[in-house]
Design a protein around this motif. Sequence first.
Motif, PDB file in Angstrom:
ATOM      1  N   VAL A  50       0.876  -1.182   0.000  1.00  0.00           N
ATOM      2  CA  VAL A  50       0.000   0.000   0.000  1.00  0.00           C
ATOM      3  C   VAL A  50       0.905   1.222   0.000  1.00  0.00           C
ATOM      4  CG1 VAL A  50      -1.754   1.284   1.272  1.00  0.00           C
ATOM      5  CG2 VAL A  50      -1.735  -1.220   1.355  1.00  0.00           C
ATOM      6  N   SER A  51       0.818   1.998  -1.061  1.00  0.00           N
ATOM      7  CA  SER A  51       1.701   3.173  -1.124  1.00  0.00           C
ATOM      8  C   SER A  51       1.075   4.212  -2.057  1.00  0.00           C
ATOM      9  CB  SER A  51       3.076   2.717  -1.651  1.00  0.00           C
ATOM     10  OG  SER A  51       3.828   3.809  -2.084  1.00  0.00           O
ATOM     11  N   PHE A  52       1.414   5.471  -1.809  1.00  0.00           N
ATOM     12  CA  PHE A  52       0.901   6.550  -2.679  1.00  0.00           C
ATOM     13  C   PHE A  52       2.061   7.399  -3.168  1.00  0.00           C
ATOM     14  CE2 PHE A  52      -2.500   5.264   0.105  1.00  0.00           C
ATOM     15  CZ  PHE A  52      -3.561   5.136  -0.785  1.00  0.00           C
ATOM     16  N   ARG A  53       1.864   7.927  -4.349  1.00  0.00           N
ATOM     17  CA  ARG A  53       2.935   8.768  -4.887  1.00  0.00           C
ATOM     18  C   ARG A  53       3.075  10.020  -4.043  1.00  0.00           C
ATOM     19  NH1 ARG A  53       1.301   9.683 -10.899  1.00  0.00           N
ATOM     20  NH2 ARG A  53       3.205  10.916 -11.065  1.00  0.00           N
ATOM     21  N   ARG A  54       4.291  10.312  -3.690  1.00  0.00           N
ATOM     22  CA  ARG A  54       4.557  11.525  -2.898  1.00  0.00           C
ATOM     23  C   ARG A  54       5.645  12.285  -3.622  1.00  0.00           C
ATOM     24  NH1 ARG A  54       0.673  10.830  -0.615  1.00  0.00           N
ATOM     25  NH2 ARG A  54       0.223   9.860   1.410  1.00  0.00           N
ATOM     26  N   GLU A  55       5.243  13.248  -4.414  1.00  0.00           N
ATOM     27  CA  GLU A  55       6.259  14.069  -5.081  1.00  0.00           C
ATOM     28  C   GLU A  55       5.857  15.517  -4.929  1.00  0.00           C
ATOM     29  OE1 GLU A  55       7.062  12.705  -9.134  1.00  0.00           O
ATOM     30  OE2 GLU A  55       6.618  10.681  -8.363  1.00  0.00           O
ATOM     31  N   PRO A  67      -2.339   5.886  -5.962  1.00  0.00           N
ATOM     32  CA  PRO A  67      -1.687   4.707  -5.362  1.00  0.00           C
ATOM     33  C   PRO A  67      -0.572   4.186  -6.268  1.00  0.00           C
ATOM     34  CG  PRO A  67      -3.815   4.097  -6.280  1.00  0.00           C
ATOM     35  CD  PRO A  67      -3.714   5.585  -6.430  1.00  0.00           C
ATOM     36  N   ASP A  68       0.553   3.764  -5.654  1.00  0.00           N
ATOM     37  CA  ASP A  68       1.635   3.179  -6.464  1.00  0.00           C
ATOM     38  C   ASP A  68       2.257   1.950  -5.772  1.00  0.00           C
ATOM     39  OD1 ASP A  68       3.139   4.271  -4.456  1.00  0.00           O
ATOM     40  OD2 ASP A  68       4.545   5.306  -5.775  1.00  0.00           O
ATOM     41  N   GLY A  69       1.454   1.224  -5.000  1.00  0.00           N
ATOM     42  CA  GLY A  69       1.974   0.034  -4.302  1.00  0.00           C
ATOM     43  C   GLY A  69       2.168  -1.117  -5.275  1.00  0.00           C
ATOM     44  N   LYS A  98      -6.631   2.016   0.511  1.00  0.00           N
ATOM     45  CA  LYS A  98      -5.587   1.883   1.536  1.00  0.00           C
ATOM     46  C   LYS A  98      -5.379   0.414   1.887  1.00  0.00           C
ATOM     47  CE  LYS A  98      -5.928   6.406   3.724  1.00  0.00           C
ATOM     48  NZ  LYS A  98      -7.208   6.939   3.160  1.00  0.00           N
ATOM     49  N   PHE A  99      -5.619  -0.394   0.899  1.00  0.00           N
ATOM     50  CA  PHE A  99      -5.381  -1.839   1.161  1.00  0.00           C
ATOM     51  C   PHE A  99      -4.737  -2.476  -0.055  1.00  0.00           C
ATOM     52  CE2 PHE A  99      -8.706  -3.120  -1.689  1.00  0.00           C
ATOM     53  CZ  PHE A  99      -9.621  -2.079  -1.644  1.00  0.00           C
TER      54      PHE A  99
END
Length: 369
Positions: A21-26, A34-36, A139-140
Amino acid sequence: MRFIDEAKIKIAAGHGGPGCVSFRREKSIPRGGPDGGDGGKGGHVSFVATNQLGTLQDLRFRREYQAENGRHGSGKNKAGRDGESIEVKIPVGTLIKDLETDEILFDFTEDGQRWVAARGGRGGKGNTHFATATFQAPKFAQPGEDGEKRELKLELKLLADASLIGYPNAGKSTLISRISAAHPKIADYPFTTLVPNLGVVNVTDGKSFVVADIPGLIEGAHKGLGLGHKFLKHIERTSITVHLLDGAHLLDFSTRPDEHEGANVKEGAKELYRLYCAIRKELELFNADLSEKDEVIVINKGDLFQGQPEFLEQVKVELRALLKKNSKKMGRPLLAQEPLSISCASGEGIHELIHLLWERIAEGKGIMK
Ligand SMILES: Nc1nc2c(ncn2[C@@H]2O[C@H](COP(=O)(O)OP(=O)(O)OP(=O)(O)O)[C@@H](O)[C@H]2O)c(=O)[nH]1
Ligand SMILES: [Mg+2]
């Protein structure tokens, strides 16, 4: 002559790695999607058949096989690494059964044949996969799938690599009990052994071969005299014969005080040679191919001559000379090595015999020694 080698083992494929579970943070994209990434696949457990193995001994030392799990997926859509698969080498002829149900799962009949016995779990999908137009920030992620687990029974019908032949009472059964885990009946009378016994001989580092103790042979065996004839056909399938001579036949020649030693040695060697030729003749009459087989001549009961070690050495030299002289007459090449002497009672010469047999068997099979 059936002898089954068995091994019970547990195998487990690797689990799939969980998705991330991951989100782009730029900086430029404050609320990235989401980028998981996905989890890696779990490793499989496979069996591969090979002609290089003759027994299931290796599997006795290691009973559990676990392939590697897949790794977690990570951010930036990075997939997790796949788990390493495991290949278990087994001899051609191995039958794999389910331990509980006894159901046959696979029968290996050819060199190089492969079977995936437990599949690794699929990796879980990362949260990237779950985003939709209306649901943009899942978020899963998916967990990895479990790898398969199995409890197996492996069976191998053994074929002997070496056969022990000779007159009754030479000590064939004593020898097999000394070099393998076989426990045949041993007694001081002829025809103690009624059916062949098989044993697995461990050499070193998982190297092993199979030896058969054949009931005693006598003159006329090829016509059905004695018991050994029924089993001559088994010798056909082995790659080397160990011709065991009973050292007790030399007793008369080693102790007669009225003759000088040289004459006794010669007579003793002649007696052994006569016995040897009688059995060889039976083999030839039964099947000429048997006489072409690789062979090792071994004098047993060396402990009977403990006080006079040079006597046995001289007998071997003399026996070798007789073999050489007559090899042309017999129409076969001379045996490469000197006759050996051993004692099943004291253990002398046994180690050398095992190694010599292994070398010759491995050579015949094209196995790296
Ligand atoms: N002194 C001495 N006796 C031995 C040795 N090896 C075997 N014997 C004895 O020889 C006898 C015959 O041994 P077995 O192993 O039964 O002989 P075999 O060749 O299997 O005989 P069959 O089954 O009848 O063909 C037994 O009494 C053994 O104890 C040895 O190295 N030294
Ligand atoms: Mg016996």
